[in-house]
Design a protein around this motif. Structure first.
Motif, PDB file in Angstrom:
ATOM      1  N   ILE A   1       0.782  -0.972   0.012  1.00 26.98           N
ATOM      2  CA  ILE A   1       0.028   0.094  -0.207  1.00 26.98           C
ATOM      3  C   ILE A   1       0.833   1.131   0.059  1.00 26.98           C
ATOM      4  CG2 ILE A   1      -1.842   1.241   1.284  1.00 26.98           C
ATOM      5  CD1 ILE A   1      -2.515  -1.393   2.505  1.00 26.98           C
ATOM      6  N   ALA A   2       0.599   2.094  -1.091  1.00 22.29           N
ATOM      7  CA  ALA A   2       1.557   3.486  -1.120  1.00 22.29           C
ATOM      8  C   ALA A   2       1.207   4.357  -0.018  1.00 22.29           C
ATOM      9  CB  ALA A   2       1.160   4.035  -2.358  1.00 22.29           C
TER      10      ALA A   2
ATOM     11  N   ALA B 166      -6.891  -8.184  12.072  1.00 22.86           N
ATOM     12  CA  ALA B 166      -8.176  -9.086  12.522  1.00 22.86           C
ATOM     13  C   ALA B 166      -7.788 -10.328  12.812  1.00 22.86           C
ATOM     14  CB  ALA B 166      -9.014  -9.218  11.232  1.00 22.86           C
ATOM     15  N   GLU B 167      -6.315 -10.690  12.556  1.00 18.89           N
ATOM     16  CA  GLU B 167      -5.859 -12.059  12.772  1.00 18.89           C
ATOM     17  C   GLU B 167      -4.479 -11.885  13.806  1.00 18.89           C
ATOM     18  OE1 GLU B 167      -7.140 -14.940  12.219  1.00 18.89           O
ATOM     19  OE2 GLU B 167      -8.854 -13.883  10.974  1.00 18.89           O
ATOM     20  N   PRO B 168      -4.189 -12.679  14.534  1.00 18.12           N
ATOM     21  CA  PRO B 168      -3.102 -12.483  15.257  1.00 18.12           C
ATOM     22  C   PRO B 168      -1.891 -12.593  14.486  1.00 18.12           C
ATOM     23  CG  PRO B 168      -4.568 -14.257  16.360  1.00 18.12           C
ATOM     24  CD  PRO B 168      -5.183 -13.844  15.137  1.00 18.12           C
ATOM     25  N   LEU B 169      -0.947 -11.715  14.856  1.00 19.49           N
ATOM     26  CA  LEU B 169       0.436 -11.584  14.059  1.00 19.49           C
ATOM     27  C   LEU B 169       0.197 -11.276  12.753  1.00 19.49           C
ATOM     28  CD1 LEU B 169       2.403 -14.550  15.979  1.00 19.49           C
ATOM     29  CD2 LEU B 169       2.023 -12.036  16.502  1.00 19.49           C
ATOM     30  N   GLU B 170      -0.820 -10.891  12.157  1.00 15.17           N
ATOM     31  CA  GLU B 170      -0.832 -10.648  10.723  1.00 15.17           C
ATOM     32  C   GLU B 170      -0.120  -9.495  10.404  1.00 15.17           C
ATOM     33  OE1 GLU B 170      -4.453  -9.117   8.764  1.00 15.17           O
ATOM     34  OE2 GLU B 170      -5.480  -9.013  10.775  1.00 15.17           O
ATOM     35  N   THR B 171       0.245  -9.131   9.179  1.00 21.57           N
ATOM     36  CA  THR B 171       1.235  -8.101   8.581  1.00 21.57           C
ATOM     37  C   THR B 171       0.264  -7.153   7.549  1.00 21.57           C
ATOM     38  OG1 THR B 171       2.291  -9.465   7.302  1.00 21.57           O
ATOM     39  CG2 THR B 171       3.416  -9.298   9.312  1.00 21.57           C
ATOM     40  N   LYS B 172       1.004  -6.030   7.591  1.00 21.90           N
ATOM     41  CA  LYS B 172       0.148  -5.211   6.278  1.00 21.90           C
ATOM     42  C   LYS B 172       1.647  -4.608   5.792  1.00 21.90           C
ATOM     43  CE  LYS B 172      -3.963  -5.980   7.105  1.00 21.90           C
ATOM     44  NZ  LYS B 172      -5.080  -5.001   7.368  1.00 21.90           N
ATOM     45  N   LEU B 173       1.710  -4.436   4.403  1.00 24.52           N
ATOM     46  CA  LEU B 173       2.881  -4.083   3.827  1.00 24.52           C
ATOM     47  C   LEU B 173       2.476  -2.688   2.996  1.00 24.52           C
ATOM     48  CD1 LEU B 173       5.745  -4.751   2.788  1.00 24.52           C
ATOM     49  CD2 LEU B 173       4.647  -5.893   1.048  1.00 24.52           C
ATOM     50  N   TYR B 174       3.602  -1.632   3.415  1.00 26.25           N
ATOM     51  CA  TYR B 174       3.266  -0.398   2.730  1.00 26.25           C
ATOM     52  C   TYR B 174       4.629  -0.175   2.246  1.00 26.25           C
ATOM     53  CZ  TYR B 174      -0.367  -0.386   6.295  1.00 26.25           C
ATOM     54  OH  TYR B 174      -1.665  -0.329   6.793  1.00 26.25           O
ATOM     55  N   THR B 175       4.681   0.871   1.351  1.00 28.32           N
ATOM     56  CA  THR B 175       5.907   1.450   0.668  1.00 28.32           C
ATOM     57  C   THR B 175       5.775   3.106   0.669  1.00 28.32           C
ATOM     58  OG1 THR B 175       7.156   1.400  -1.314  1.00 28.32           O
ATOM     59  CG2 THR B 175       4.813   1.551  -1.766  1.00 28.32           C
ATOM     60  N   PHE B 176       6.902   3.573   0.603  1.00 28.05           N
ATOM     61  CA  PHE B 176       6.891   5.053   0.429  1.00 28.05           C
ATOM     62  C   PHE B 176       8.179   5.515  -0.483  1.00 28.05           C
ATOM     63  CE2 PHE B 176       8.455   9.277   1.768  1.00 28.05           C
ATOM     64  CZ  PHE B 176       7.606  10.180   1.603  1.00 28.05           C
ATOM     65  N   VAL B 177       8.072   6.349  -1.489  1.00 22.18           N
ATOM     66  CA  VAL B 177       9.108   7.076  -2.105  1.00 22.18           C
ATOM     67  C   VAL B 177       9.367   8.468  -1.842  1.00 22.18           C
ATOM     68  CG1 VAL B 177       9.709   7.388  -4.416  1.00 22.18           C
ATOM     69  CG2 VAL B 177       8.233   5.356  -4.141  1.00 22.18           C
TER      70      VAL B 177
ATOM     71  N   LEU C  81      11.192   2.913   0.293  1.00 25.59           N
ATOM     72  CA  LEU C  81      11.299   2.387   1.493  1.00 25.59           C
ATOM     73  C   LEU C  81      10.127   1.451   1.690  1.00 25.59           C
ATOM     74  CD1 LEU C  81      12.025   5.576   3.492  1.00 25.59           C
ATOM     75  CD2 LEU C  81      13.618   3.825   2.889  1.00 25.59           C
ATOM     76  N   TYR C  82      10.015   0.466   2.643  1.00 22.39           N
ATOM     77  CA  TYR C  82       9.009  -0.297   2.905  1.00 22.39           C
ATOM     78  C   TYR C  82       8.607  -0.311   4.328  1.00 22.39           C
ATOM     79  CZ  TYR C  82       9.503  -2.352  -1.699  1.00 22.39           C
ATOM     80  OH  TYR C  82       9.856  -2.600  -3.188  1.00 22.39           O
ATOM     81  N   LEU C  83       7.365  -0.651   4.638  1.00 21.29           N
ATOM     82  CA  LEU C  83       7.020  -0.498   6.194  1.00 21.29           C
ATOM     83  C   LEU C  83       6.110  -1.587   6.226  1.00 21.29           C
ATOM     84  CD1 LEU C  83       7.781   1.763   8.201  1.00 21.29           C
ATOM     85  CD2 LEU C  83       5.430   2.554   8.225  1.00 21.29           C
ATOM     86  N   VAL C  84       6.290  -2.498   7.328  1.00 17.06           N
ATOM     87  CA  VAL C  84       5.716  -3.689   7.605  1.00 17.06           C
ATOM     88  C   VAL C  84       4.958  -3.499   8.942  1.00 17.06           C
ATOM     89  CG1 VAL C  84       5.815  -6.183   7.710  1.00 17.06           C
ATOM     90  CG2 VAL C  84       7.132  -5.135   6.182  1.00 17.06           C
ATOM     91  N   TYR C  85       3.677  -3.270   8.908  1.00 16.24           N
ATOM     92  CA  TYR C  85       3.224  -3.352  10.348  1.00 16.24           C
ATOM     93  C   TYR C  85       2.966  -4.370  10.907  1.00 16.24           C
ATOM     94  CZ  TYR C  85      -0.158  -2.016  13.902  1.00 16.24           C
ATOM     95  OH  TYR C  85      -0.749  -1.776  15.293  1.00 16.24           O
TER      96      TYR C  85
END
Length: 519
Positions: free
Chosen positions: A297-298, A310-321, A373-377
């Motif tokens: 997700i930008a 919603a789920e234990p230990l799930e991740t969300k992936l982001y990016t920023f330029v 750059l990548y950001l992993v929540y």
């Protein structure tokens, strides 16, 4: 032959028979004796003497019981040979065959001896044994015409399941169908986390080969130092799949695995290496990890991004330029839910967790190009059912230090509050800075903070009076890579100096940011 016991029984019968006989009286005439005289002669019925004796009449007693059988006599001579009997039923076939293979089950990536037994075989040193594709026969020993010992190595890519074993010699093949089974030595349990690119997974693994328990050598005490397992390593069949061991016992472990952003979608093996370096034993679970593709997700500067878990230990992936010119980029991660552990991992353009920049709720870094750059929540507490936000700010970077500033006389001038980018080319480098405190600052304190820069630049700070030797309560504690130090009270107006040096714990990375203020 009669035994003594038999003779005694016949005597008993004889005594009984005698006892039953009547008593016979001998007289003359009318069978009465003469009353007046004795005589030596008998008379007949006419009164005259008789020249003959009359014999008494006897009656036989009953027969006695039969005696015991006598002892057997000596064997007689063999009789003549009888005629031939009819032919019997046909016996089992006498064709050679393979009768057993021990062990009948082996594991991937193992080298071992296998014993093969035959029936009716005449094996020689010219024999050849084939266990199928993926199994290498390192050597054969023909112990006897019906016994072979084979040393084999099972490849990690060998097919799982039952297979035929073929023994060949002199143009003849003997096949033992389905006699040999190959299994995976490692089994994975359920996996927590998002099975996708740019993620972190947590799961359990079980060692099925009891002959190769895990090496549970550990360091640390779990209190002052974390427990680690230097002789255990978990990873996947792609270089971007790797991790660490959380806990371990002889036949089971809990692992954490990173999935780098560039890992292609697909199915992968998971392996555990166990043992000292150079003597590791690999145990693999083939095709046990399925990774999906996902688009990051930008993130946009000044626009708040809303997410949910919603789920234990799930991740969300982001990016920023970031912009192409030098900038300070700050990510702020937050949640209104007090139980949430709202944090994220910042990764450089490589997308590799091995190059991790920082894992925190606020991450600042300096950029000078448009490399993404990548950001992993990732909420590592496992808490669920909440929302979070991510904000991005971009600012000009603070000015850099001016070298040389390795001693008090070369100190860089600061105007407080100040922010300075600085660097240590090596562990022996020292950076000095100075500023002036006024009369209004007397009794206040000097607050010195070092920050990334690099996440692992390990600094120590100290504040000195104008003579560069009298310390205001330092040095800092060096409890972490970066310092947050507050001096003693300022005793008088004048020049004060800040000295930043590298920690004695060892050199790792060079860059840091220095923040100084009077409070």
């Amino acid at each position: 032959m009669m035994t003594t016991r038999n003779r005694d029984r016949h005597l008993d019968w004889l005594v009984a028979a005698v006892a039953a006989m009547p008593v016979i009286a001998v007289g003359c005439g009318d069978s009465t004796a003469s009353s007046g005289s004795d005589t030596d002669t008998d008379t007949d019925g006419t009164g005259s003497e008789s020249d003959t004796e009359t014999l008494p009449t006897t009656t036989a007693g009953p027969p006695g019981p039969p005696g015991e059988p006598g002892e057997p006599g000596e064997p007689g001579e063999p009789g003549p040979e009888g005629p031939p009997g009819p032919p019997g039923d046909p016996g089992p076939g006498s064709d050679p065959s393979i009768s057993s293979i021990v062990p009948g089950k082996v594991y991937l990536e193992r080298t071992l001896d296998v014993a093969i037994s035959g029936f009716g075989t005449q094996w020689t040193d010219a024999v050849a044994v084939d266990f199928g594709e993926g199994v290498t026969v390192n050597g054969l020993t023909v112990a006897s015409p019906t016994g072979i010992q084979a040393n084999i190595t099972v490849d990690v890519g060998a097919s799982i399941g039952a297979r035929d074993v073929t023994i060949s010699e002199g143009g003849t093949d003997l096949v033992y169908a389905g006699a040999f089974k190959i299994e995976a030595p490692l089994a994975l349990g359920p996996i927590a986390g998002t099975l996708a690119q740019g993620s972190i997974l947590v799961g359990d693994a079980k060692q099925l080969d009891v002959s190769t328990p895990f090496d549970t050598t550990q360091t640390g005490d779990g209190l002052f130092e974390p427990i680690t397992y230097p002789n255990l390593l978990v990873g996947g069949s792609d270089p971007g799949l790797y991790g660490d061991i959380n806990t371990a016992n002889l036949y089971g472990l809990n692992y954490l695995m990173f999935v780098d952003v560039p890992v292609a979608a697909g199915t992968y093996d998971v392996s555990v290496l166990s043992g000292p370096q150079g003597s590791e034993i690999s145990s693999t679970a083939p095709g046990s990890l399925e990774i999906a593709a996902r688009d990051p997700i930008a993130l946009v500067e000044g626009t708040e991004e809303l997410g949910s878990i919603a789920e234990p230990l799930e991740t969300k992936l982001y990016t920023f330029v970031p912009p192409p010119e030098p900038k300070k980029v700050t990510f702020t991660i937050a949640s209104a839910d007090a139980e949430a552990n709202a944090r994220a991992i910042a990764l450089p353009a490589s997308g590799s967790f091995a190059d991790l920049i920082k894992f925190d709720s606020e991450i600042s870094l300096y950029t000078s190009s448009e490399d993404p750059l990548y950001l992993v929540y990732w909420d590592n507490s496992g808490y669920v059912d909440y929302d979070y936000t991510i904000n991005v700010t971009v600012a000009d970077p603070p000015p850099p230090e001016i070298e040389p500033n390795n001693d008090c006389a070369q100190a860089n001038d600061l105007t407080l509050p100040s922010a300075t980018l600085a660097s240590f080319p090596d562990q022996t480098d020292v950076d000095w800075f100075k500023f002036t405190a006024g009369d209004a600052d007397i009794g206040k304190t000097i607050h010195v903070i070092t920050a990334p820069g690099d996440d692992t630049t390990d600094t120590v700070v100290e504040v000195f009076e104008a003579d560069c030797t009298t310390s205001l309560g330092g040095p800092s504690s060096d409890d972490d890579y970066h310092e947050d130090f507050i001096s003693d009270a300022i005793p008088a107006a004048g020049e004060y100096f800040v000295k930043v040096s590298y920690s004695d714990f060892g050199y790792s990375t060079p860059n840091y940011e220095l923040l100084v203020a009077i409070e």
